[in-house]
Design a protein around this motif. Structure first.
Motif, short mmCIF file in Angstrom:
data_model
loop_
_atom_site.label_atom_id
_atom_site.label_comp_id
_atom_site.label_asym_id
_atom_site.label_seq_id
_atom_site.Cartn_x
_atom_site.Cartn_y
_atom_site.Cartn_z
N THR A 73 13.12 -4.93 -5.40
CA THR A 73 14.54 -4.95 -5.77
C THR A 73 14.74 -5.19 -7.27
N ALA A 74 13.65 -5.54 -7.99
CA ALA A 74 13.76 -5.69 -9.44
C ALA A 74 13.74 -4.35 -10.15
N LEU A 75 13.42 -3.28 -9.43
CA LEU A 75 13.41 -1.96 -10.04
C LEU A 75 14.83 -1.52 -10.36
N SER A 76 14.95 -0.89 -11.49
CA SER A 76 16.29 -0.45 -11.88
C SER A 76 16.78 0.70 -11.00
N TYR A 77 15.87 1.66 -10.71
CA TYR A 77 16.20 2.76 -9.82
C TYR A 77 15.56 2.48 -8.47
N LEU A 78 16.41 2.29 -7.46
CA LEU A 78 15.93 1.94 -6.12
C LEU A 78 16.02 3.17 -5.23
N PRO A 81 10.82 7.27 -3.90
CA PRO A 81 9.67 7.50 -4.80
C PRO A 81 9.35 6.28 -5.67
N ALA A 82 10.39 5.54 -6.11
CA ALA A 82 10.13 4.35 -6.94
C ALA A 82 9.39 3.29 -6.13
N VAL A 83 9.83 3.10 -4.87
CA VAL A 83 9.16 2.12 -4.02
C VAL A 83 7.73 2.53 -3.75
N LEU A 84 7.52 3.81 -3.43
CA LEU A 84 6.18 4.30 -3.12
C LEU A 84 5.26 4.19 -4.34
N HIS A 85 5.76 4.52 -5.50
CA HIS A 85 4.94 4.46 -6.71
C HIS A 85 4.61 3.00 -7.08
N ASN A 86 5.59 2.13 -6.94
CA ASN A 86 5.35 0.73 -7.27
C ASN A 86 4.27 0.13 -6.35
N LEU A 87 4.37 0.44 -5.06
CA LEU A 87 3.36 -0.05 -4.12
C LEU A 87 1.98 0.53 -4.43
N ILE A 97 -2.12 -6.64 -2.59
CA ILE A 97 -1.74 -6.09 -1.28
C ILE A 97 -0.36 -6.54 -0.84
N TYR A 98 0.20 -7.56 -1.52
CA TYR A 98 1.51 -8.08 -1.10
C TYR A 98 2.56 -7.73 -2.14
N THR A 99 3.75 -7.35 -1.64
CA THR A 99 4.89 -7.02 -2.50
C THR A 99 6.16 -7.42 -1.77
N TYR A 100 7.10 -7.99 -2.51
CA TYR A 100 8.40 -8.32 -1.93
C TYR A 100 9.30 -7.10 -1.98
N SER A 101 10.14 -6.98 -0.95
CA SER A 101 11.21 -6.00 -0.95
C SER A 101 12.46 -6.71 -0.45
N GLY A 102 13.08 -7.42 -1.36
CA GLY A 102 14.20 -8.27 -0.95
C GLY A 102 13.66 -9.44 -0.15
N ILE A 103 14.13 -9.55 1.09
CA ILE A 103 13.67 -10.64 1.95
C ILE A 103 12.44 -10.26 2.76
N GLY A 674 11.80 -0.13 8.22
CA GLY A 674 13.09 -0.54 7.70
C GLY A 674 13.11 -0.93 6.24
N VAL A 675 11.99 -0.79 5.55
CA VAL A 675 11.96 -1.17 4.13
C VAL A 675 12.84 -0.24 3.31
N LEU A 676 12.71 1.04 3.54
CA LEU A 676 13.52 2.00 2.77
C LEU A 676 15.00 1.84 3.10
N GLU A 677 15.31 1.48 4.36
CA GLU A 677 16.71 1.26 4.70
C GLU A 677 17.25 0.07 3.93
N THR A 678 16.42 -0.96 3.81
CA THR A 678 16.83 -2.13 3.01
C THR A 678 17.07 -1.74 1.56
N ILE A 679 16.17 -0.94 1.02
CA ILE A 679 16.31 -0.48 -0.36
C ILE A 679 17.59 0.35 -0.52
N ARG A 680 17.85 1.19 0.44
CA ARG A 680 19.06 2.02 0.36
C ARG A 680 20.32 1.18 0.39
#
Length: 1736
Positions: A73-78, A81-87, A97-103, A674-680
Motif C-alpha cells: 500500500t506504500a506504492l504510489s500506483y496500486l 502489475p505493481a504488486v506483482l513486480h514488487n513481490l 518472502i514476507y510482504t505486507y499488503s495493508g492488513i 483477495g490481495v488484488l481485491e484489497t489493492i483495488r
C-alpha cells in the motif's frame, strides 16, 4: 494533476504479456489526449506503438525508489502489475518472502530453509511495533498478542493458501511464537504440549500431493488460551472437512496419510510385530499413488517423533498401541480380496489372510464380516430382504467402512489432544490460529473443492467487511469525509450455495431420496439457476458439470460422486458388527449414546467439524454438507467476535524450485486470495498516507524560503500541496496525516527528483565551468609567456646592427668609468668617517671596560669580606643554638631528677612510718617479755640447760643478723658509688647527646635488667628469711606457753634473757649511723639542686645573647652603604652614558644579592627553628624513656633502703626530714614554672624581632622608591645625552644608541618589577615565620605540660554478641540505603565491618559463632538482592560489597599468594584459627549470581533505547531518508510519544558508570560490565538492521558509524579503552561500512570479503539483499553482485545463524585486589545504627 499528464517521455508503463503477465516499457514520446497509440520501448530495446484506449490507459510503473517496499500500500500506483513486480523484486532479488499488503501478510514459499525463525528472531520481534520491523509471520503474531493484552479482546490469525503454499508451516511458526513469548509460570509445560499437537495432527491429517510433500488435508482452528497474566494455560482444536477419500484412493505421485507409511517403516520393530505389517508397497491403500517414499524424509524417524509427542501429551503406550491397531486394521482391510461371482454377486474367502488379521486386530467375527461385506440388508415395512452386492458395490462398501473407521479415529485423536491440553482455571482471552485451505481450482473439481471454495467465499466476505471497518475507523479518526466505495460483494454467491433452495439444500434433498442420483440433482440445478442467476452457468460442451462464478475465478465442478460423498454412509449391518467388537476403542466409536471424555469448562467447548459419535439411523443422520455448513457458521461467529489478522500463503512455482517466481501462478493466487481485491479497494480511496512531519521532512526541498520561514509545519504542508497539486480532490488533510489518491505520491516524487536533478545540474555546471576556466587561464598564461619570449627574440634580432653595437659598447665604457669614480669618492668619505667613529668608539669602549673591571675587582674584595663575616656570624648562631639546646635539655633533665627525688622522699616517708609502727609493736612485745621474765625467775634453775641452748641459738642468730647488716651496708656503698658514676655518665651524655644517645640507652637498659635481677634475688632471700623468722616466732610462742607452765623451773633462764636484751640494746645504738648516711644523701641532693640553678643561670645568659645576636643579624646599614650615590655622581663623567647604566646595573645586582642573602638567611633560620622543634621533640621522647628507667632504678633503691630500715628498726624521727624534702620539691616546681615563663618571654622577643624585620622591609621599600626616582632621573639624563649625541654621531649610530638605551631602560624596569615581586615574597616569608613561631611556642607549652596518656590502640575487630547477629544483618544489610553510604565513606565499608566481626569470631576461637555469622551474612545478602532484584543501585552496591568481602577473606586468610601486597600490620591481622575457603567459594558463586542479575537489570534498562537511539534517531543533518510508508506503519499498535536518542543511550551509560564508581565497584568488573553492555548495543542494533530493510541504506550507514564514534568517544572519556568494549561493536561497524561502500565491480566484492571478517556469509548476503536506495540517484545491489560475493565467501567457515545471540553473556572474572584500608582505622558511622558493636 490529470492522470494523462503523467504519460510523458521517460516515464514507464506496464503492458500485458502472455508469458510474464506484464512487462515494463518506457514512453519515448509524450502522450497527448486523444492519441490512439502510445510510443514505447521495451526493456529489450524493441520500439512499439502500443494501441491504447484513452479511457483505460496502461498502468504506470512506480519510481524505482518505491520498488521493493515492505508494504504494497506504500506504492504510489496500486494495481496488479505493481504488486506483482514488487513481490518479484523482494522475493527474487532481496530474498524476502514476507510482504505486507495493508492488513494482509503475503508469505511466498521459498522452498528452502531460511535462518529467520530462531529464538533470537522471536526475541527481536517481541515487543516491537508491526511497522517498525521487516514483514514477518512473527510480526503478525506479536501484533495479535499485543492487541489481546492491550484491549483484552480475543484475536484470530487466518492462514490460507493453496496446497503447498506453506500454510501449515506458517501456522506452526505462529503457535511457536506464542509458546516462546508467553511462557507459563507453572511446571506443566503447557507450551510444549501445544506445540506437540502439531506433529500428531500432521501425521494423521497431512499427506503428500503433487503440489506439496506435507499438504494438510483438513482445516484446523486452534484456540490458544491465556490467563490474566497472558500466559498460555491450554488450547483447544477444531477440525474441518477431513479428506476421507484419500484413505482409499490417491492420485498418481501422491501418498496416503503419513501415519500409514510411518507404521510400515517401523513394522520390523518388536513392538509393532503384533500388527503384522510389512512395507508400504504391500498394501493397496498405500501403494495406489505409486510414490511411497518422499525424498529427504525418514518415515521411521518421524514415527519415533510421533511417539514422543504422544507421550508428551500424556498419551502413553497402551493408547498409542490401540491407535496403531486401528490404523493397521484399515491397511489390512484394504487388502481384503473381493472376488466376483457372476455379475450380481461377490464373495470373500474365509481363509483370506488380511480379513482374519483385520478381525483379529479389532476382535470381530470374521464370518459375519466376510458375509456382510458382500451383502446388504434392506428393511421394508413388511419384510427384511438380504441382497447380494456386485464386486464394485462390495469394494465401495469396504472402502466406505475404512473411511468411516479412519474418520472416527481422527476425531478421537483430536479429542484426546484437546483433553491433554485442557486447563483447570478460567480462560481470560484466546488467540485462534486458522489453518484452512485456500481457493482451489483443478482440471477436475469435485465435492471437496466445492466445500473449500464455499468456505473461502465466507472468509472473503468476512475479510471485506473487516477491511472496510478499518478504513472507516481511519477516516473517522482523521476527520476525512467517508465516501462509499464500490467493491465486489460475494453475498450473492454465498446465497447461491447456502440459501433456501440453494445448491446445498437441493443436494441434501436429493440425498434423502432412495433413488437419488447425481444426474437428477444436476438437472434440478439447471432448472433453478440457469438463466436465472448470473453467477451460475451450464457448460456448453458438458451435461455432467456446472460452473459457479466465485470471487476469484470461474470454477467448473463435475457432479459425479457429489451425492455419495455428501451422504458418507456405511451399511448398518457393518456398523452393528463393529458395535459388537470386544476391542473397546472400536466399539466405542459406533455407540448410539457415547459419553464425552472431555471435561472442559464452559468457557471452552470442544467442537469438531463433525461429531464423533452419531447414530446410523437415517432420520437422524446429517449430511457432510450440512455438518460443514454448521461448523463453518460457528467458525464465522467466532471470527466475527475476534480481531482477525490475515496471512496469505503463495506458491511461487509448481516445480518447488527455491526462489523461482512464476508470474502467472502468483497472479492467479493473488486474485484468488483477495490481495488484488484489497489493492483495488485501497486504490479507489486514498491509499497513500503521510504524517505532516514525514511529509515536511521528505518534501522540504520543494518548499520556498518564504514557506520554510513559517513556524507551523502543518500549515506549511497545506500551502505547499495547494501550490503543487492544483486538483484538491487528489488529497485530503486529516488531523495527523495527509491522504493522497493513487499516483499523487509518484507525482511528488517526480517533482522532488526533478528538483534534485536540476540542483545536481547546477552544481555540475558550476564545477565544470570552474574547471574549464581554470584550465583556460593556465593555457592563456602559457600562451602569454610563449608570446613574450618570441616577441623579445624577434625585437632583439631586428634591433642588432654594427653601429648600434659600437654605440652601445661606448656608452657602457663611459658608464663604467663614471660609476667607478663616484663609488671611489663615496667610499673614501665613508672610510674617513668610519675611522673617526671607530677611534672614538674604541676609546669609549676601552674606558668603559677598564672602569667596569676596576669596579668588579672592588666588588669581589667586598664580597670576600662580607661572605666571611656572614659565614662567621652563621657559625656563631649555629653554635649558640646548639648550646641553647644543650642547656635546655640539661635543665629539663635536672627538673625531672628533682621530681624523681621528691617521689623517692615521699616513698621513704611512707616506709619510715610503717617501720615506726612496727618498732612500737616490737617494744610492746619486749615489755611483755620482761614481765614474763620476772615471773619466771623462780624457774631459772630448773631450765639452765635449756637456757644455755637458747642462748647459743640466739647468739648464732645475732651473728647472722650482724653479718647480713654488714652485707647490706656494703651493698649500699656499692649502690652509692654506682649512683655517682651514673650521675657523671649522665653529665657526659648531655655533652654529646646527639651521637651516643641510643647506645647509652641500651647500656642503661642492660644494667637496669641486671639490677632488677639482683634485687629480685635479694628479695626472694629476704622473704625466705622472714618466713623463717616467722616460724621461729611461732616456736617461741609455743615455748612461752611451756615456760608459763614451768615458771619455777625457768628462773635461771631469766638472767640469760636479760643479757640478750642488753645485747639488743647495743645493736640499737647502730641506728644513728644509718641516720648519718641519710643526711649524706640529703646533702648530695642539695648539691644537685645547686648545679641545676647554676645551669639555669647559664641558660638565661645564653638566651639573652641569642636574642641580641638575632637583633644584630637584621642590620641593613651595610647594604645601604653599598647603595651609596657615589656611582651616580660619576654617571656623566667624560660625557659617557654607559657608566651610568653600569652603575644602575651594579645597584640592582647589589639589591638582588642582598635580598637573596637575606632570603637564604631567613630560610636557614626557618630550617634551624624546624630542626630545633624536631630535635626538642626527640629529646623529650628520649628523656621520657630515661626518666622511666631512672624511676625503675630509684624504686630499687627505695626497696633496698626500706629493707635496711626495717631490719635496723629506723626511728620515726625522719618524718621532719621527709617534709623538708617535700618543701624542696615544691620549690623546684615553682622554679620550673618560672623557667617556662622566661621561655615565653623569649618567644615574645622573637616576635618583636620579626616586627623589627618588618620595619627593615619597609626601609627596603623606601630604598626601592629612591631607586625608582633615580631611574627617572636617569631617563632625563639619557634624554639630555641623546640630544648631545645627535651632534656627534651620524644617523645610523644614533639609531643604534637609541635602541640600546631603550633596551636598557626596559630591562631596568623589568628588574625593578622583579624586585617588587621579591619584596612581596619576603612579606609572605615573614608571615610564614610568624606562623612557625606560634607553632613553636605551642610546642614549648606542650613540652612543659605533663606527658599525656597514650591513646587507645585498636587491632581491627568488632566485638559483638551472638544474639546481636540479627540486628547486625538488619541494620548493615537489609535496611541499608546505598546513597547514604557512598558519600564521603570508603568503598566497601559494610564489607569491611562484616569482616571485622568475622575476625572477632576467629579471635575468640568460637567455631559456632563464626559459622552462624557467615551463614546469616550470606543469607542477608541473598535476601536483599532478591528483594531488590530490579534495583540497579542496590545490586551495584551489594555486588561491590560482596566483592570487597570476598577479597578481605582472601587478603587476611594467611595464604601466601594473597599476602604479597599486605603491610606488616595487615599480616598481623590475618585469621588465626579457621580456614574460610568454603565460604569464599559460596561468596564467589553469590557474587557471580549478583553480577549476572546486575547485567540483566542494566540490559533491561538500556534495551528500549538501543534501536531508537542507534538506528531510528538521525543526529546528522541532511541525511534523512524518509520514504512513503504503508498501512502497517500507519496503524502501529503503540504511538511512541517518548523517543530515545543517542544522547539518551550515552546518558544511561554515564549513569551506570557513575553509580558503579560511587559504589566503589572494582575497575576490572566495571570494564567487564561495560563490555557486556556494548555487546548488547551492537547485537540488538545489528539484529534490528537485519530485520529492517528500510534501514539498510548508505545514509543510515553513515548515521550508525557516527553513533559508534559517539560510543568510542564515551569510552575514551571514561578511560575504558582497555575494556575491549570497542571490539564488540566491530560487527556493527563493518555492517555500517558495508552499507556505505560501493557495490558494483569485482574489486568491490573482493574488498567486502576482505574487510567484513566479523560478519558471517549469511549476514553479508542479508545486508546486500536488503540494501535499499533512498533516492533515485542510488542504485540497487544487483543479484549477480550478491551471487559473486556469496561465491567468494563459500570457503569461509562460519555459523549459519543470521542473528546475534543477544542473551550471550561473557564469562566474568573477579580479580583479587587487596584492600588498602587498615582495619584498625575504620570507624563505624552513627547512621549505621551499630552502636552495640565495640571496636577492639
Amino acid at each position: 494533476m490529470a492522470l494523462a499528464e503523467l504519460y510523458t517521455q521517460y516515464n514507464r508503463v506496464w503492458i500485458p504479456d502472455k508469458e510474464e503477465v506484464w512487462q515494463s516499457a518506457e514512453i519515448t514520446k509524450n502522450y497527448k489526449a486523444g492519441d490512439r497509440f502510445l510510443h514505447v520501448q521495451l526493456e529489450d530495446g524493441t520500439e512499439l506503438n502500443y494501441p491504447v484506449d484513452p479511457a483505460a490507459l496502461p498502468p504506470l510503473r512506480n519510481p524505482d525508489i518505491l520498488v521493493g517496499e515492505n508494504d504494497l500500500t506504500a506504492l504510489s500506483y496500486l494495481h496488479e502489475p505493481a504488486v506483482l513486480h514488487n513481490l518479484k523484486v523482494r522475493f527474487v532479488e532481496s530474498r524476502l518472502i514476507y510482504t505486507y499488503s495493508g492488513i494482509i501478510l503475503v508469505a511466498i514459499n521459498p522452498y528452502k530453509q531460511l535462518p529467520i525463525y530462531g529464538d533470537a528472531i522471536i526475541h527481536a520481534y517481541s515487543g516491537q511495533n508491526m511497522g517498525d520491523m521487516d514483514p514477518h509471520i512473527f510480526a503478525v503474531a506479536e501484533e495479535a498478542y499485543k492487541q489481546m493484552a492491550r484491549n483484552n479482546k480475543n484475536q484470530s490469525i487466518i492462514v490460507s493458501g493453496e496446497s503447498g503454499a506453506g500454510k501449515t508451516v506458517s501456522a506452526r511458526y505462529t503457535m511457536r511464537y506464542f509458546a516462546t513469548v508467553s511462557k507459563s509460570s507453572s511446571n506443566a509445560h503447557v507450551e510444549d504440549k501445544v506445540l506437540a499437537s502439531n506433529p500428531i495432527t500432521e501425521a494423521v491429517g497431512n499427506a503428500k500431493t503433487t503440489r506439496n510433500d506435507n499438504s494438510s488435508r483438513f482445516g484446523k482452528y486452534t484456540e490458544i488460551s491465556f490467563d490474566q497474566s497472558y500466559q498460555i494455560i491450554g488450547a483447544n482444536m477444531r477440525t474441518y472437512l477431513l479428506e476421507k477419500s484419500r484413505v482409499v484412493f490417491q492420485s498418481e505421485n501422491e501418498r496416503n496419510y503419513h501415519i500409514f507409511y510411518q507404521l510400515c517403516a517401523s513394522a520390523t520393530q518388536p513392538e509393532y510385530r503384533p500388527l503384522k505389517l510389512g512395507s508400504a508397497e504391500e498394501f493397496n491403500y498405500t501403494r495406489m499413488g505409486g510414490s511411497t517414499v518422499i525424498e529427504g524424509v525418514d518415515d521411521r524417524a518421524n514415527m519415533v517423533e510421533t511417539q514422543k509427542t504422544f507421550a508428551l501429551l500424556g498419551l502413553k503406550g497402551d493408547f498409542q498401541m490401540d491407535v496403531f491397531k486401528m490404523l493397521a486394521a484399515i491397511l489390512h482391510l484394504g487388502n481384503v480380496e473381493i472376488r466376483a461371482v457372476g455379475d450380481e454377486r461377490s464373495s470373500i474367502s474365509m481363509k483370506d489372510k488380511h480379513l482374519n488379521i483385520f478381525c483379529e486386530l479389532l476382535d470381530l467375527n470374521s464370518d459375519k464380516m466376510a458375509q456382510w461385506l458382500c451383502h446388504r440388508k434392506i428393511i421394508t415395512t413388511s419384510e427384511t430382504v438380504i441382497k447380494p452386492m456386485t464386486r464394485p458395490q462390495a469394494v465401495n462398501a469396504r472402502d466406505a467402512l475404512a473411511k468411516k473407521i479412519y474418520s472416527h479415529l481422527f476425531d478421537f485423536i483430536v479429542e484426546r489432544i484437546n483433553q491433554a491440553l485442557q486447563f483447570p482455571g478460567k480462560q481470560h482471552t484466546f488467540i485462534g490460529v486458522l489453518d484452512i485451505y485456500g481457493f482451489e481450482t483443478f482440471d477436475v473439481n469435485s465435492f471437496e473443492q466445492f466445500c473449500i471454495n464455499y468456505a473461502n467465499e465466507k472468509l472473503q466476505q468476512q475479510f471485506n467487511l473487516h477491511v472496510f471497518k478499518l478504513e472507516q475507523e481511519e477516516y473517522m479518526k482523521e476527520d476525512i469525509p467517508w465516501t462509499l466505495i464500490d467493491f465486489y460483494d460475494n453475498q450473492r454467491v454465498i446465497d447461491l450455495i447456502e440459501a433456501k433452495m440453494g445448491i446445498l439444500e437441493l443436494l441434501d434433498e436429493e440425498c434423502l431420496l432412495p433413488h437419488g442420483t447425481d444426474e437428477n440433482w444436476l438437472q434440478k440445478l439447471y432448472n433453478n439457476f440457469v438463466n436465472k442467476n448470473a453467477l451460475f452457468e451450464k457448460p456448453r460442451m458438458s451435461n455432467a458439470s456446472f460452473i459457479i462464478q466465485h470471487f476469484a475465478d470461474k470454477v467448473e465442478y463435475k457432479c459425479e460422486g457429489f451425492l455419495e460423498k455428501n451422504r458418507d454412509t456405511v451399511h448398518e449391518v457393518l456398523i452393528e458388527i463393529l458395535k459388537d467388537s470386544k476391542f473397546h476403542l472400536c466399539a466405542s466409536f459406533f455407540q448410539d449414546s457415547p459419553v464425552s471424555i472431555s471435561p472442559f469448562s464452559s468457557t471452552i467447548s470442544i467442537k469438531s467439524a463433525r461429531p464423533v459419535f452419531k447414530s446410523p439411523n437415517k432420520q437422524l443422520r446429517m449430511t457432510v454438507g450440512s455438518k460443514f455448513r454448521n461448523s463453518l457458521s460457528l467458525l464465522m461467529v467466532t471470527l466475527n467476535a475476534t480481531t482477525p489478522h490475515y496471512v496469505r500463503c503463495i506458491k511461487p512455482n509448481d516445480e518447488k524450485l527455491p526462489f523461482e517466481f512464476d508470474s502467472k501462478r502468483v497472479a492467479q493466487q493473488l486474485r484468488a486470495c483477495g490481495v488484488l481485491e484489497t489493492i483495488r479497494i485501497s486504490a479507489q480511496s486514498y491509499p497513500s498516507r503521510w504524517t505532516y512531519i514525514e511529509f515536511f521532512s521528505r518534501y522540504s526541498i520543494l518548499m520556498t524560503q518564504q514557506e520554510l520561514s513559517m513556524n507551523d509545519k502543518k500549515q506549511i504542508c497545506k500551502i505547499v500541496l495547494q501550490r503543487l497539486i492544483q486538483d484538491h480532490n487528489q488529497y485530503q488533510f486529516g488531523r495527523t496525516k495527509i491522504f493522497f489518491r493513487a499516483g499523487q505520491v509518484a507525482y511528488l516524487e517526480k517533482l522532488r527528483s526533478d528538483k534534485l536533478r536540476h540542483a545536481c545540474i547546477v552544481i555540475q555546471k558550476s564545477v565544470r565551468g570552474w574547471l574549464q576556466r581554470k584550465k583556460f587561464l593556465c593555457i592563456k598564461q602559457a600562451a602569454l609567456i610563449i608570446q613574450q619570449y618570441f616577441r623579445g627574440q624577434r625585437t632583439v634580432r631586428q634591433a642588432i646592427t654594427a653601429r648600434a653595437l659600437k654605440e652601445t659598447w661606448a656608452a657602457i665604457v663611459i658608464q663604467k668609468y663614471c660609476r667607478g669614480y663616484l663609488v671611489r669618492r663615496l667610499w673614501e668619505l665613508m672610510h674617513v668617517a668610519a675611522v673617526i667613529i671607530q677611534a672614538y668608539t674604541r676609546g669609549f669602549l676601552a674606558r668603559k671596560k677598564y672602569r667596569k673591571m676596576l669596579k668588579e675587582h672592588k666588588a669581589v674584595i667586598l664580597q670576600k669580606y662580607a661572605r666571611a663575616w656572614l659565614a662567621r656570624r652563621r657559625f656563631q648562631n649555629i653554635r649558640r643554638f646548639v648550646l641553647n639546646i644543650q642547656l635546655s635539655y640539661r635543665v629539663q633533665q635536672l627538673q625531672k631528677k628533682m621530681e624523681e627525688k621528691s617521689k623517692e622522699n615521699h616513698g621513704l616517708l611512707e616506709r619510715l612510718t610503717s617501720l615506726a609502727s612496727i618498732h612500737m609493736n616490737d617494744m610492746d612485745t619486749i615489755q611483755k617479755l620482761e614481765l614474763d621474765l620476772e615471773k619466771l625467775t623462780a624457774q631459772k634453775r630448773t631450765c639452765e640447760e635449756k637456757g644455755k641452748k637458747d642462748k647459743e641459738d640466739s647468739e648464732q642468730k645475732i651473728l647472722k643478723l650482724e653479718n647480713q647488716n654488714k652485707e647490706l651496708q656494703e651493698q649500699k656503698k656499692t649502690l652509692e658509688i654506682k649512683l655517682q658514676e651514673k650521675i657523671e655518665e649522665m653529665k657526659e651524655k648531655m655533652d654529646d647527646l646527639t651521637k651516643q644517645l641510643f647506645s647509652d640507652v641500651q647500656k642503661e637498659e642492660n644494667q637496669r635488667m641486671i639490677l632488677e635481677k639482683n634485687f629480685q634475688n635479694q628479695k626472694q632471700d629476704y622473704e625466705k628469711e622472714i618466713e623463717l623468722l616467722k616460724a621461729e616466732i611461732k616456736i617461741l610462742k609455743e615455748e612461752k606457753s611451756q615456760l608459763q607452765n614451768q615458771i619455777q623451773q625457768e628462773i635461771v633462764i631469766q638472767d640469760g634473757l636479760k643479757i640478750e636484751v642488753g645485747q639488743l640494746a647495743k645493736q640499737a645504738q647502730k641506728i644513728p649511723e644509718l641516720q648519718k648516711e641519710i643526711e649524706l644523701l640529703q646533702t648530695q641532693k642539695l648539691d644537685v639542686e645547686k648545679q641545676a640553678q647554676s645551669q639555669k643561670r647559664e641558660l638565661r645568659e645564653k638566651m639573652s645573647e641569642v636574642t641580641k645576636q638575632l637583633l644584630e643579624s637584621y642590620d641593613f646599614e651595610d647594604v645601604r652603604s653599598r647603595l651609596s650615590t657615589e656611582d651616580l655622581e660619576h654617571l656623566n663623567e667624560d660625557g659617557e652614558l654607559w657608566f651610568a647604566y653600569e652603575g644602575l646595573k651594579k645597584a640592582t645586582r647589589v639589591m638582588e644579592s642582598h635580598f637573596q642573602s637575606q632570603k637564604e638567611i631567613y630560610e636557614k633560620e626557618i630550617e634551624g627553628l624546624n630542626f630545633k622543634v624536631e630535635h626538642l621533640s626527640q629529646d623529650i621522647n628520649h628523656l621520657q624513656k630515661l626518666f622511666r628507667e631512672e624511676n625503675d632504678i630509684n624504686d630499687g633503691i627505695r626497696l633496698e633502703v626500706s629493707r635496711l630500715t626495717s631490719e635496723n628498726l629506723v626511728i620515726p624521727d625522719l618524718k621532719q626530714q621527709v617534709s623538708e624534702l617535700q618543701n624542696q620539691k615544691l620549690d623546684l616546681e615553682n622554679r620550673l614554672q618560672e623557667q617556662a615563663i622566661k621561655l615565653k618571654e623569649v618567644s615574645h622577643r622573637l616576635h618583636y624581632e620579626l616586627e623589627g624585620e618588618r620595619t627593615q622591609r619597609r626601609n627596603n621599600e623606601a630604598q626601592n622608591e629612591v631607586n625608582i626616582e633615580e631611574k627617572e632621573r636617569l631617563k632625563v639624563k639619557t634624554q639630555e645625552i641623546e640630544g648631545m649625541s645627535n651632534g656627534l654621531m651620524q644617523d645610523e649610530t644614533q639609531d643604534e644608541v637609541q635602541s640600546k638605551i631603550k633596551q636598557e631602560t626596559t630591562r631596568l624596569t623589568v628588574e625593578n618589577m622583579d624586585l617588587e615581586e621579591k619584596l612581596d615574597m619576603k612579606d609572605r616569608i615573614i608571615k610564614k615565620l610568624e606562623d612557625q613561631i606560634k607553632t613553636l611556642t605551642k610546642s614549648i607549652e606542650k613540652a612543659e605540660a605533663h606527658v599525656p596518656t597514650s591513646s587507645k590502640e585498636y587491632i581491627g575487630m568488632m566485638e559483638y554478641k551472638k544474639e546481636d547477629e540479627e540486628r547486625i544483618i538488619q541494620n548493615l544489610i537489609l535496611d541499608l540505603k546505598p546513597r547514604g553510604v557512598v558519600v564521603n565513606m570508603i568503598p566497601g565499608l559494610p564489607a569491611h565491618i562484616l569482616f571485622m566481626c568475622v575476625r572477632y569470631a576467629d579471635y575468640v576461637n568460637d567455631a559456632d559463632m563464626l559459622k552462624s555469622f557467615m551463614s546469616v551474612t550470606i543469607d542477608g545478602i541473598k535476601q536483599v538482592v532478591k528483594e531488590h532484584s530490579e534495583d540497579f543501585e542496590m545490586l551495584s552496591f551489594w555486588l561491590s560489597n560482596t566483592y570487597y568481602f570476598l577479597n578481605c577473606l582472601k587478603q587476611y586468610s594467611g595464604e601466601e599468594e594473597f599476602m604479597k601486597c599486605n603491610t606488616p600490620r595487615q599480616n598481623k591481622n590475618c585469621l588465626k584459627h579457621f580456614d574460610l575457603s568454603e565460604y569464599r567459594q559460596i561468596l564467589s558463586d553469590l557474587a557471580i549470581r549478583i553480577y549476572y542479575q546486575f547485567i540483566v537489570v542494566m540490559e533491561n534498562s538500556i534495551q528500549p533505547m538501543i534501536v531508537p537511539g542507534m538506528l531510528e534517531y538521525e543526529s546528522l543533518q541532511g541525511i534523512s531518508g524518509l520514504k512513503p510508508t504503508g498501512f502497517r506503519k500507519r496503524s502501529s499498535s503503540i504511538d511512541d510519544t517518548d523517543t530515545y536518542t543517542m544522547t539518551s543511550i550515552l546518558q544511561q551509560l554515564s549513569y551506570f558508570y557513575s553509580t558503579m564508581c560511587q559504589n566503589g565497584l572494582d575497575s576490572e568488573l566495571l570494564k567487564q560490565a561495560v563490555k557486556q553492555l556494548f555487546f548488547l548495543i551492537g547485537a540488538i542494533t545489528l539484529n534490528s538492521l537485519f530485520l529492517r530493510k528500510d534501514m539498510c541504506s548508505c545514509r543510515k550507514g553513515m548515521q550508525i558509524r557516527c553513533n559508534i564514534s559517539y560510543l568510542e568517544e564515551w569510552l575514551k572519556d571514561k578511560n575504558l579503552q582497555s575494556s575491549n568494549a570497542k571490539e564488540t561493536l566491530e560487527p556493527l561497524s563493518q555492517a555500517a561500512w558495508l552499507l556505505q561502500v560501493k557495490k558494483i565491480t569485482d574489486d568491490d566484492a573482493k574488498e567486502i570479503c576482505e574487510h567484513c571478517t566479523s560478519l558471517s556469509t549469511v549476514q553479508i548476503v542479508k545486508i546486500l539483499n536488503s540494501y535499499t536506495p533512498i533516492d533515485d540517484f542510488e542504485k540497487r545491489v544487483t543479484p549477480s553482485f550478491v551471487r559473486k560475493v556469496q561465491a567468494m565467501l563459500n570457503n569461509r567457515e562460519d555459523a549459519p545463524q543470521l542473528m546475534l545471540d543477544t542473551k550471550y553473556l561473557f564469562q566474568v572474572t573477579f580479580p583479587f585486589t587487596p584492600s588498602p584500608h587498615a582495619l584498625e582505622l575504620i570507624q563505624v558511622p552513627s547512621s549505621f545504627r551499630l552502636g552495640f558493636l565495640t571496636r577492639v
